[in-house]
Structures are given as structure tokens and as C-alpha cells.
Design a protein around this motif. Structure first.
Motif, PDB file in Angstrom:
ATOM      1  N   GLU A 190       0.749  -1.241  -0.072  1.00 20.58           N
ATOM      2  CA  GLU A 190      -0.148   0.062  -0.056  1.00 20.58           C
ATOM      3  C   GLU A 190       0.845   1.288  -0.069  1.00 20.58           C
ATOM      4  OE1 GLU A 190      -0.177  -2.434   2.141  1.00 20.58           O
ATOM      5  OE2 GLU A 190      -2.069  -3.395   1.591  1.00 20.58           O
ATOM      6  N   THR A 191       0.838   2.188  -0.993  1.00 21.38           N
ATOM      7  CA  THR A 191       1.445   3.483  -1.127  1.00 21.38           C
ATOM      8  C   THR A 191       1.527   4.204   0.159  1.00 21.38           C
ATOM      9  OG1 THR A 191       0.808   3.405  -3.302  1.00 21.38           O
ATOM     10  CG2 THR A 191       1.737   5.443  -2.485  1.00 21.38           C
ATOM     11  N   ALA A 192       0.294   4.236   0.893  1.00 22.38           N
ATOM     12  CA  ALA A 192       0.265   5.147   2.077  1.00 22.38           C
ATOM     13  C   ALA A 192       1.128   4.424   3.048  1.00 22.38           C
ATOM     14  CB  ALA A 192      -1.167   5.147   2.573  1.00 22.38           C
ATOM     15  N   GLU A 193       1.241   3.008   3.199  1.00 23.99           N
ATOM     16  CA  GLU A 193       2.150   2.669   4.051  1.00 23.99           C
ATOM     17  C   GLU A 193       3.560   3.010   3.956  1.00 23.99           C
ATOM     18  OE1 GLU A 193       1.159   1.260   7.014  1.00 23.99           O
ATOM     19  OE2 GLU A 193      -1.005   0.906   6.597  1.00 23.99           O
ATOM     20  N   VAL A 194       3.950   3.027   2.534  1.00 24.17           N
ATOM     21  CA  VAL A 194       5.226   3.185   2.436  1.00 24.17           C
ATOM     22  C   VAL A 194       5.588   4.845   2.770  1.00 24.17           C
ATOM     23  CG1 VAL A 194       7.004   3.571   0.418  1.00 24.17           C
ATOM     24  CG2 VAL A 194       5.427   1.548   0.355  1.00 24.17           C
ATOM     25  N   ILE A 215       8.059   6.555   5.859  1.00 26.31           N
ATOM     26  CA  ILE A 215       9.188   7.820   5.551  1.00 26.31           C
ATOM     27  C   ILE A 215       8.861   8.878   6.153  1.00 26.31           C
ATOM     28  CG2 ILE A 215       9.880   9.041   3.751  1.00 26.31           C
ATOM     29  CD1 ILE A 215       9.372   6.805   1.948  1.00 26.31           C
ATOM     30  N   VAL A 216       7.447   9.101   6.713  1.00 26.51           N
ATOM     31  CA  VAL A 216       7.045  10.204   7.427  1.00 26.51           C
ATOM     32  C   VAL A 216       7.668  10.172   8.675  1.00 26.51           C
ATOM     33  CG1 VAL A 216       5.244  11.599   8.489  1.00 26.51           C
ATOM     34  CG2 VAL A 216       5.233  11.119   5.871  1.00 26.51           C
ATOM     35  N   GLU A 217       7.325   8.777   9.364  1.00 24.99           N
ATOM     36  CA  GLU A 217       7.995   8.518  10.472  1.00 24.99           C
ATOM     37  C   GLU A 217       9.475   8.679  11.019  1.00 24.99           C
ATOM     38  OE1 GLU A 217       6.256   4.781  11.632  1.00 24.99           O
ATOM     39  OE2 GLU A 217       4.365   5.618  11.837  1.00 24.99           O
ATOM     40  N   HIS A 218      10.221   8.438   9.706  1.00 21.93           N
ATOM     41  CA  HIS A 218      11.503   8.586   9.787  1.00 21.93           C
ATOM     42  C   HIS A 218      11.972  10.116   9.728  1.00 21.93           C
ATOM     43  CE1 HIS A 218      15.674   7.841   9.303  1.00 21.93           C
ATOM     44  NE2 HIS A 218      15.759   8.239   8.020  1.00 21.93           N
ATOM     45  N   ILE A 219      11.459  10.821   8.589  1.00 17.70           N
ATOM     46  CA  ILE A 219      12.026  12.055   8.717  1.00 17.70           C
ATOM     47  C   ILE A 219      11.246  13.115   9.381  1.00 17.70           C
ATOM     48  CG2 ILE A 219      11.876  14.057   6.868  1.00 17.70           C
ATOM     49  CD1 ILE A 219      12.126  11.966   4.491  1.00 17.70           C
ATOM     50  N   VAL A 272      -4.482  22.949 -12.526  1.00 17.19           N
ATOM     51  CA  VAL A 272      -3.868  22.518 -11.551  1.00 17.19           C
ATOM     52  C   VAL A 272      -4.896  22.662 -10.270  1.00 17.19           C
ATOM     53  CG1 VAL A 272      -1.868  22.318  -9.895  1.00 17.19           C
ATOM     54  CG2 VAL A 272      -1.294  22.873 -12.387  1.00 17.19           C
ATOM     55  N   GLN A 273      -4.971  21.543  -9.334  1.00 19.02           N
ATOM     56  CA  GLN A 273      -5.661  21.851  -8.453  1.00 19.02           C
ATOM     57  C   GLN A 273      -4.678  21.562  -7.208  1.00 19.02           C
ATOM     58  OE1 GLN A 273      -9.922  20.395  -7.073  1.00 19.02           O
ATOM     59  NE2 GLN A 273      -8.289  18.763  -6.281  1.00 19.02           N
ATOM     60  N   ILE A 274      -4.726  22.611  -5.947  1.00 20.28           N
ATOM     61  CA  ILE A 274      -3.758  22.410  -4.983  1.00 20.28           C
ATOM     62  C   ILE A 274      -4.874  22.767  -3.543  1.00 20.28           C
ATOM     63  CG2 ILE A 274      -1.974  23.510  -3.762  1.00 20.28           C
ATOM     64  CD1 ILE A 274      -1.780  24.934  -6.657  1.00 20.28           C
ATOM     65  N   ALA A 275      -4.844  21.542  -2.908  1.00 11.45           N
ATOM     66  CA  ALA A 275      -5.601  21.418  -1.621  1.00 11.45           C
ATOM     67  C   ALA A 275      -5.005  21.376  -0.401  1.00 11.45           C
ATOM     68  CB  ALA A 275      -6.865  20.388  -2.037  1.00 11.45           C
ATOM     69  N   ASP A 276      -5.298  22.059   0.656  1.00 10.27           N
ATOM     70  CA  ASP A 276      -4.820  21.997   1.954  1.00 10.27           C
ATOM     71  C   ASP A 276      -5.392  20.814   2.721  1.00 10.27           C
ATOM     72  OD1 ASP A 276      -7.128  22.953   2.747  1.00 10.27           O
ATOM     73  OD2 ASP A 276      -6.196  24.929   3.544  1.00 10.27           O
ATOM     74  N   THR A 277      -6.262  19.560   2.284  1.00 11.03           N
ATOM     75  CA  THR A 277      -6.863  18.668   2.712  1.00 11.03           C
ATOM     76  C   THR A 277      -5.895  17.511   2.693  1.00 11.03           C
ATOM     77  OG1 THR A 277      -7.961  18.233   0.784  1.00 11.03           O
ATOM     78  CG2 THR A 277      -9.015  19.783   2.246  1.00 11.03           C
ATOM     79  N   GLY A 278      -5.025  17.312   1.728  1.00 12.03           N
ATOM     80  CA  GLY A 278      -4.634  16.061   1.485  1.00 12.03           C
ATOM     81  C   GLY A 278      -5.483  15.172   0.454  1.00 12.03           C
ATOM     82  N   ILE A 279      -4.933  13.786   0.356  1.00 13.89           N
ATOM     83  CA  ILE A 279      -5.653  13.324  -0.775  1.00 13.89           C
ATOM     84  C   ILE A 279      -6.692  12.133  -0.095  1.00 13.89           C
ATOM     85  CG2 ILE A 279      -5.025  11.224  -2.210  1.00 13.89           C
ATOM     86  CD1 ILE A 279      -2.817  12.878  -3.182  1.00 13.89           C
ATOM     87  N   GLU A 285      -4.631  13.291   9.186  1.00 14.91           N
ATOM     88  CA  GLU A 285      -4.965  12.143  10.205  1.00 14.91           C
ATOM     89  C   GLU A 285      -4.167  10.845  10.053  1.00 14.91           C
ATOM     90  OE1 GLU A 285      -7.595  14.169   8.562  1.00 14.91           O
ATOM     91  OE2 GLU A 285      -7.563  15.252  10.375  1.00 14.91           O
ATOM     92  N   THR A 286      -3.920  10.499   8.701  1.00 14.93           N
ATOM     93  CA  THR A 286      -3.239   9.347   8.763  1.00 14.93           C
ATOM     94  C   THR A 286      -1.817   9.250   8.651  1.00 14.93           C
ATOM     95  OG1 THR A 286      -3.279   9.475   6.046  1.00 14.93           O
ATOM     96  CG2 THR A 286      -5.210   8.331   7.085  1.00 14.93           C
ATOM     97  N   LEU A 287      -1.261  10.630   8.494  1.00 15.64           N
ATOM     98  CA  LEU A 287       0.358  10.779   8.553  1.00 15.64           C
ATOM     99  C   LEU A 287       0.963  11.798   9.723  1.00 15.64           C
ATOM    100  CD1 LEU A 287       1.123  11.349   4.596  1.00 15.64           C
ATOM    101  CD2 LEU A 287       1.092   9.263   5.945  1.00 15.64           C
ATOM    102  N   GLY A 288      -0.367  12.474  10.311  1.00 15.31           N
ATOM    103  CA  GLY A 288       0.189  13.232  11.466  1.00 15.31           C
ATOM    104  C   GLY A 288       0.922  14.486  11.116  1.00 15.31           C
ATOM    105  N   VAL A 289       0.882  14.866   9.851  1.00 17.81           N
ATOM    106  CA  VAL A 289       1.643  16.282   9.432  1.00 17.81           C
ATOM    107  C   VAL A 289       0.599  16.963   8.230  1.00 17.81           C
ATOM    108  CG1 VAL A 289       3.974  15.395   9.811  1.00 17.81           C
ATOM    109  CG2 VAL A 289       3.154  15.267   7.724  1.00 17.81           C
ATOM    110  N   PRO A 290       0.732  18.150   8.103  1.00 21.03           N
ATOM    111  CA  PRO A 290      -0.318  18.769   7.121  1.00 21.03           C
ATOM    112  C   PRO A 290       0.256  18.051   5.770  1.00 21.03           C
ATOM    113  CG  PRO A 290       1.016  20.271   8.390  1.00 21.03           C
ATOM    114  CD  PRO A 290       1.583  19.076   8.816  1.00 21.03           C
ATOM    115  N   VAL A 291      -0.872  17.613   4.991  1.00 27.55           N
ATOM    116  CA  VAL A 291      -0.549  17.275   3.411  1.00 27.55           C
ATOM    117  C   VAL A 291      -1.344  18.304   2.627  1.00 27.55           C
ATOM    118  CG1 VAL A 291      -1.027  15.399   1.920  1.00 27.55           C
ATOM    119  CG2 VAL A 291      -0.579  14.923   4.798  1.00 27.55           C
ATOM    120  N   VAL A 292      -0.427  18.776   1.667  1.00 22.80           N
ATOM    121  CA  VAL A 292      -0.903  19.633   0.482  1.00 22.80           C
ATOM    122  C   VAL A 292      -0.984  18.564  -0.691  1.00 22.80           C
ATOM    123  CG1 VAL A 292      -0.341  21.150  -1.136  1.00 22.80           C
ATOM    124  CG2 VAL A 292       0.030  21.695   1.469  1.00 22.80           C
ATOM    125  N   ALA A 293      -2.226  18.428  -1.302  1.00 22.67           N
ATOM    126  CA  ALA A 293      -2.501  17.779  -2.512  1.00 22.67           C
ATOM    127  C   ALA A 293      -2.364  18.424  -3.669  1.00 22.67           C
ATOM    128  CB  ALA A 293      -3.873  16.970  -2.043  1.00 22.67           C
TER     129      ALA A 293
END
Lengths: 309, 309, 309, 309
Positions: free
Chosen positions: B153-157, B161-165, B188-195, B211-219
Motif C-alpha cells: 500500500e502506497t500510504a504505508e510506504v 518515511i514520514v515517521e523517519h523524516i 492544477v488543483q492544490i488543496a490543503d486537505t490531503g488526498i 489524520e493518517t500521516l500526522g502532518v499537514p498534507v498539501v495535495a
């Protein structure tokens, strides 16, 4: 309804209505395992005019199961490819294989991708591996690029090469447009007529045939796209039919509607499988294998894939 | 008519009818040279429910002229990209850029192609070229592949990485599906909500967000295809309208018709420009340049393209 | 003379002098058709110190005829690969295959190229084609990229994936440097020790082994380059020998000379076959086939190449 | 010592000893920013014989700093490329650019990679974008492939195209072998003599020059490899010198030694930077930019990179 763009003789709308010796068009079908083979023969000018194509033989090999990652369909297709090509190319003499299209546009890259896998032997001479001596037919293979990228007419490049090599036949590979999406990457058309101007996705401006090149030209094409306008037309036809609409009576209105959809939204858009990159690689592999088996009948079954690189 | 598949908030059918503070959706537009910027803000659960999207800000940059091989449109787009990304990403701290999608499927390859051109600095440390010391923000960039190719699963990879960096923010790039063909490679769509799960051409199964990564995600996404079914629906709508057909009354019949076209012919087909390979390369270049300018504000104008490789 | 850079246990200079149970190193050779198999076993700390490598088993499969475009050598190599991998990987449980290296540097691209052809099944679940149900082992395959491109330590990406998947074993593929040019693309080393830091062309900084990942790691590598400095050293040795030069006496002078050649001209240069692009593709194909046969013993001979894509 | 294989006139061993009007060879050097320009002019048969090259002008642009990821060296090189090409190509008339070499062998791919970025205009005619009308020179660009892949002599393909287009000049791009590793991807040689048979990495069998094509041919080449045998020779020379060895006296013994190293180990091996893939892309970009600036003097500075794709 308005004329639909297709490069497959099999899909010509006229074909459905007019066949028979009087009409100048013969058609027969036969199933070979997973492959349905349709032969359309245009035997005189009358037939040529009716289909808008040159006199000659058009063999269509359709293998719907090809996309299913199974072994048998591919083997059946390769086998028919070999037999059809063998029947159209003289039994000896140099053969030149031409890969038309633009390597960098996936939907137009079939020709160059097949060329990459054709066994090329013309240059070997003394350097032929000892085990292969006397068993190889002389074959060359060129992907001449497209006018929009090189600035040179493809047919002129090919003509120069033909004049130098003087092959007994040319096989020209091209990506086609079809009318039905199911044909994409599952159908191969092989014609002994060469390639007409304006056919193929790349829209060549000059014909590649016996008249222009001076040698027989076998055209081998695979549908890679359906023009998006075709989908719009299909949807409208279906709707009209379902609503008890008289299509003949309102033909002009429907044509105008399609034109509006095309103008407003579809332009140069094409319909294609999402994973077209992988599928064009698979069909290129199968086509190249069929060509190699036809042109190198003295190689063993196992030697051909190895020599294909 | 039945719901149309689109990943652009701007194209949500609900948006046309329901905006305003009470509805929970704010929308404003502004022209910047060749770029039309539309900001859709979903400010509460009510708005979220109406649009079927998360609360947050969705900025759409549309630049129809982008395909015309001219200089100005691209510069205008890059400039807005920089400003929008700058407004969504914290001013300092490590940034991780994720390129979603399958490198080998052209229509799904935007993410990996952008990643190839993002300036990566996190590993440099002592080896930073002397002239650049103190002027580089720490950036890393990964194209994790897709589930169908890796089996993971992409999100698990990404989570690993997020936990490490432990970056201060993630920017996730993805190829999208749109409703209108003109949007392909021009918007181009840029959203501050993640994917969201199920969005993008690759249909990710797990969300990539705070929620899933613990940091802000820009999509950041660019439409690459329109589903062929959408074209069929458009054609039918147009016809129905023209023939004075009452769409509301016959909605179910129309839906059923579309379904038939889709089932019989369109399946997983997508509509795409014939030369999508070239256009995805161009938009990937512009997106990467916008990201690099936003993340490396201390680099000179001329240094950025050179460092992009 | 000074220490030569090689990733092959078989080429360790110490190996020539010190083997035997007392030394802690066992070595045996056997010919299988075109393949010479050498097993070096380091059985204790004494052996480990002598060779500068971890305790474990290093199997080298050398197939000089591999470059000759013939059938048999490849079949023999694939067969030994299958047996060696089978002997090092547990008979059941998830397997994770990792392709180390940089896809865009030909000499470092072996790992990603093998990954492209490993049959990946972990995600299939319900979607397994009916004919394959119950016959597929769960395998995932990731090419995590290299630190210089992603900014993230490769081993950290792998660790995150291992923690999520919890495989019974990891197989890590890497491009190696060798001492002798004949080994390039013709030799495969498979070791049950995992990968040491600083090995491989990419010079990984962190080990990938049971200690760092918590599961057994099989390292599979193929030499892709010889460092140019090695060639200079060989030439000097040869000259010194021929001229009746006492190498031991002048060792320091010779070392200094080599250093000068390296500093002045060779730097980071590598020696490689001119057609390395083609040869890495061929060996990647063979390695992937060996892995697939080892991990999917219930697939028929003919099914595997088709599923490899 | 024995003759070293190099395609650079600048590296001819004879050049070091014999210059001057009487010898038939003129040589001058000038520094332009980061670029050292060396012009070797062979003015009569005597000079031609001494250097083993055709009468003509050989301009070498050396830019050692090019590999350092900085802006200025590249700009200086592009500027000199433009001026040199402008001085060798007639001011008006069609130009045909030929990219020699094999696209799939990195070390031989310079020609095709440059071709990909040359602005091609010959086919535009009516379709020239309005803003560019009257400002474009007619240019075409072809990568004809190599004999080993196509089975057709490259020069014959080129001759066919030249006969059709009748350009005022041909520019032929090729990858070269050099004597010194520092030259790899940092030096460009431009000669108004065309290309000799047997030169370049691909070892063309037929010359491409005014005699064979009927129009002036400018040869532009960049060293991509040093033959590994050259490194062995260098190491031996250095050793011999250091040990107070009389090279002239023992020349034959040294030659025999080199031959042994080559035969035993080096064969067709080449020395190349590990990251040659990236460096050939960079130099191809610079070369194409220089060509485009020379051939399209009426385009603005900013328009050229955009049109290069």
C-alpha cells in the motif's frame, strides 16, 4: 449518420451491406482457436470505390482474449500472423520492415516498438554466428520517424532506403484508429495493398505502396485509439434508437449535434485504455514474433525470442 | 443525471447551486494574466457534505493557453503555483514531496515525473556546494510506486518515511480525472486537505492527510484523463437538451442508456490528448518549477532550472 | 599492492591463501553445464576477519558464455539461481524483494530493472485470476531509490516497509563492483548475509541484514563495473612482474604510482562494456526469472515469463 | 608507444611536435571565460598526412568546469558553439542535422539525444505559429540509427535524405572516443571536414562529407568514453617514466605488455563516468542549444529553450 473515422476495412460501414462478386467485395470468416480471422477481398474498382480502399486483400485477426494475460490467445495470434505474412511476402529475397509512427507518443509508437524486436540480419555477412549460418534470411528494419519531428516526409526516407537495398518486399507497421474500443490492442489488420495517405494515427501524407516504392508493400496495423468523436456518435445513435427516434429522418440534426460536441469539447482527443503503455508493449511483442517466425522459417522455435532482444 | 467522476472540487455539480456562508462553501475567482484562479473553501461539515469533500481550501489554477507552446502562460502558472504552495506550507522545516502514480502508465505518471525534477537537498549536509550553503531548505522526494506494481500500500510506504523524516509538511502530487477535456494538462488543483481514498487515476485505497500521516498534507493534482463514460453522458445531455427533451423526467432512462454504452463499449477507457506523453512532460516541468520556487526562496531565478536536472 | 575494491567474496585476495576449517573459511567449486558454482562459507569470526565480510554463505554463479547470445548458458544460470534462492529463503510466508540502486544510471540500475520483472502478488487477494488461485506465494517488490536522488536513506524506507509487511525474508538486489572485467554481467553472487554498508555501486551507508531489518536478508548482486583504478593497478602489476621487478620490495612505490594515475586521471571513472545497457537488461531478465521460479514453484514453466511483463 | 585511439584532432600525438606553416598545420588557443578554444587547421596534404586527418578546420571547445553543476561554464560553451557553427554553416538555406549513434547504448546516444532537442521547422509551412512567421530557418533533423540495429548503412540513409531535401549543409552529431578521461562530456570538437569512416564510437564504415553527400558537412562530436586499453597504456607510461625506464628503448616490450593486458582482460571495455547517463543528457542539451542559437538567429533568447521540447 456522418462518416466514422476507422482504418480497419472490416469496420467500413459499406461492408455490412454490399458484398458478393458483383459488388466486387468478397468476405469470409473463420475461427482459429481464440482468433477470429476475417478476410475482405476487394477484387475490382467497383469494390474499391464502395469501401474507399485500394484493390487487394485485407486480413483481420481479432483476439479479444488477448488482454487477459493468458498464454493461448497470444500463441494463436502469433501463429495466424506468421501464416498471413508468409502468404503475402515472396519466399526469398531481402525484406525491409518499416516502423511508422512516433516513438515518444505511446498511442503512435507501435511501429518503432515492433522494429526494436525484429531480427535484423542484413548487415551480418561474415559476422553471422557460426550456428546460424545459412539459416537466416536478409532482413533490415528502420523506424524513420514522423514528419512533425524530423521535418522530412517519411515516405521519402523510406524511398531512399528502398532504392539502396532493393528489397523484394516492404512490411510497414503502423498504429491505427478504429471504430470500436474493443479492437484496441486486440486486433491486427494485414493488407497486401500498402498504406494509403491519410491513414494511421500519424496521418501520413504520401502513400507507401507498389506505385510509390516499386516493390510490394504489406501493411500491418493495430488499432491503438478510437477518436473521441466516435464515442459521442455511438452514444447518440444508441439514444436515438432507444427513444424510437427515426435516425434517417433526423440524420442531419444528429450530425450537427455530434459536430457541436466535437467542436466544443473533443477536438483531437482520443479514447484509449488507461494502461495503453503496457498493452502496446504486449502487442508489439506478439507482432514482432509473428514477423520473425514468418521471415526466419529456418530458425528453431526457441531461438527466435532470444534473437529478438 | 448520474454522478460524473471528477477529482476537481471546481467541477462538483453541487458547487454550481450551493455557495455562501450558510451553505458552508465560499468561492471566488480572479484572473492573473493567463491564469484563472478559483478558490473553493469548504468551511464546515455542511459544505463538506454538499461537495462530498473534506473541509479545507481548494485552489484551482486554469491556464487554457498552456498547450499553445508560448512563454507567458507558463510563467503565469508557475508564479501562481509558487504563491499557492507558499501559502499552504510552513515557512521552515523539512518538506517531503511524494509523487503518486505509476511511472510506466503515461496518464498516471505525473507524480513520478514531478519528483524527478524536484530539488532534493535533505542528504547534502556537508556536501552542499559551497555557493549554496545556508540557502537551501531541506527537501526530500519519493515516488513510492503503486499497489498494483509493488504489492505494498502506497500510504504505508509514505507513513514509514514520514515517521523517519518527521517533515513539517508533505506535498503529494497525483494525476487526476476531470469532467471536461479542456482541463487535461492545463489545470492544477492544490488543496490543503490531503488526498482522499479513491481519488486520482490510481485510486488509492487509503487517505494521505493529517489524520493518517500526522502532518499537514498539501495535495497537488493535474487532470490527465476524462473517463470515456463522461463523453457519452455529455453527448446524451446535449441531445436531450436540443430535442426539447425533459431531462429530469427521463433521468433514469438516460442513466440506463449511459450505463449500456459504458458496459458495452467503454469499460475502463479514458479520453486523453493524442500527444499526452509530451503534455504531461511539460506540465510536470511547470509544477516542479513552482514547487522548487516555493520551497527554495533563497535560490536565484537562474539557479533553479539548473538544479532541477 | 594496495587493496583492490571488489564486492565479490570470491575475489577477496585473502581467499587465495587462507581456507580450511581452522581458518574459518570453506570453499568448494562445482560445474553445472555452463555455470561454475563457487560456494565460500565463512564459519566463524576468524574467517570473517580474514575476508572482511560477515559470517555466512556466499554462492557465486559464473557463466562466462552468458554474453554470447546463446540459449543454454542462460537456462543453466536460471536453474542454479532458482536452486540457490530456494535454499536460502523459507519455504512459505511473504517475501519482499528490494531493488537497490538508481534506475537512471545504467551501471546502477540492475535492482530496479529486476524489480520490474518480479511477479508481484501480495495485493491480489480476491482479484487473483481464477486459474492462479491457490498457486501463488505472496510477493511484494519495491525499488526504494537512492539517497542522492530521494534525500531519504534507502535502509529507512526498507525498514518502514518491512515493519508493515512483516515478510519472512527479504531479497535485496544490487549492482556490484568487481575486480575482473570478465565478471561484468556474467556472474551472480547470492549471500545469506544481507548487504553491508558501503558495498554495491551505490555505496549504501546502512546495512540491510537480519540485525537492521529483523528478518533474514538474502543479498543478490551482479558486477556491473570495474573501477578504472583497478585496471591501472593490473597493468602495473603485470609490468612489474614482466620486468623482473620485485613487487614486494617496491610495493609502496607502486601504490604511490597507482594513486597518482587515479588522482590525475581516473577519479570516479569505471570500466564497463560499451553495450552495458543491453547486457544489464539481459542479466536482469535472467535474475528475475530465477527469483520467480524460486518463489512461485507452483506455476508452470510457461506461465512465469508471461506474468513477468 | 603504440598508437592510441582518439577521435580528437587535438589529441593527435603528432600535433605536439609538428606545427607551423611548413608542416601544414596551424594551431592557436584562446580562453573564453570557462572555455578553452583550440583551433587546429590542416592546410595541405602534408599536414593531413602527419595527423592522419582530412584538410580542414577542427575547433575544440574544452570546458572542464562543465561537470560542476554551475551556470557560467554552460553559458560560455553554448556561446562558443553558436559562433563556431555559425562560422561553418552558410547563412541561409535548408540545414539537415543528423544524429549518429545508437539511442539505446548510453555512451553512443549523444547524436539521437541532440536530435530530440533541435528545433525542426522544415515541415511547418502554413502551420508556422503566427508569432514565428518569417523568423524561422528551415531545419530538419534525423537520427538514422546504426547498421547493427537497422541492417542498413547509415550513410546510405543519410544520402537518400540529402538527395530529397537538398540542404545547403549537413551537421552530423556523433559520440567520440578520447585519450584523456577529463574530456568525457566536457569537450566538443567541431570540424568542417565531415566524418571519416571508422571514427566515432559506432565506427561508421562510410564517410559523411562533401565527397559522399555533395554538400558541406560539419561534424560535431563529444567524447563519451576512453578505451580501457588507453588507461593501461597510461599507467605503464607513468611507471616506466618514474622508474627511470627508457621508453624509446623498450617501446616494443611495453607495447607487447599492453597488448597482453588488453587481450586478457580489457577487450571492448570502455572507461566512462559512473553517472554517464546524466552527463550525456546535460551535454546534449548544451549542444542542441548551441545549434539552435546558430541556426535560428532571429528567435529571442527566451523562445529557444521552449521550442526545444
Amino acid at each position: 449518420m456522418s462518416r466514422i473515422r476507422t482504418d480497419l476495412a472490416l469496420e467500413s460501414s459499406a461492408l455490412q451491406n454490399v458484398t458478393g462478386e458483383i459488388a466486387g467485395i468478397l468476405m469470409r470468416q473463420q475461427q482459429f482457436g481464440e482468433v477470429m480471422e476475417t478476410v475482405v477481398e476487394i477484387i475490382n474498382e467497383r469494390g474499391a470505390k464502395a469501401l474507399g480502399r485500394s484493390i487487394g486483400r485485407y486480413v483481420t485477426l481479432a483476439c479479444a482474449a488477448l488482454s487477459a494475460d493468458e498464454l493461448e490467445p497470444r500463441d494463436a495470434l502469433v501463429s495466424r500472423l506468421r501464416q498471413t505474412i508468409t502468404s503475402m511476402v515472396p519466399g526469398c529475397g531481402d525484406v525491409l520492415v518499416i516502423g511508422l509512427g512516433n516513438r515518444k507518443i505511446t498511442a503512435d509508437s507501435l511501429g518503432p516498438k515492433v522494429i526494436d524486436r525484429v531480427i535484423v540480419t542484413r548487415h551480418m555477412g561474415e559476422q553471422t554466428p557460426p550456428g546460424l549460418k545459412g539459416r537466416l534470411r536478409s532482413v533490415s528494419a528502420v523506424a524513420p520517424g514522423v514528419l512533425g519531428v524530423t521535418g522530412v516526409e517519411t515516405a521519402e526516407v523510406v524511398r531512399g532506403i528502398v532504392e539502396h537495398i532493393k528489397p523484394c518486399a516492404v512490411i510497414a507497421i503502423d498504429a491505427l484508429a478504429a471504430r470500436e474500443t474493443q479492437r484496441i490492442c486486440t486486433t491486427v489488420q494485414i493488407a497486401d495493398t500498402g498504406i494509403d495517405p491519410g491513414s494511421g494515427i500519424g496521418n501520413h501524407r504520401m502513400a507507401l505502396n507498389r506505385e510509390t516504392l516499386g516493390v510490394p508493400v504489406v501493411a500491418l496495423g493495430v488499432p491503438m485509439v478510437v477518436y473521441a468523436a466516435t464515442i459521442a456518435r455511438d452514444a447518440l445513435s444508441l439514444l436515438a434508437g432507444d427513444l424510437g427516434f427515426d435516425c434517417d429522418k433526423h440524420a442531419q440534426a444528429l450530425d450537427a449535434l455530434v459536430q457541436r460536441v466535437v467542436d466544443e469539447q473533443l477536438g483531437d482527443m482520443v479514447v484509449t485504455p488507461r494502461e495503453v503503455d503496457e498493452r502496446v508493449a504486449n502487442i508489439a511483442e506478439a507482432v514482432a514474433l509473428g514477423i520473425n517466425k514468418a521471415l526466419q522459417p529456418d530458425l528453431h522455435e526457441d531461438e527466435i525470442p532470444l534473437l529478438m532482444h
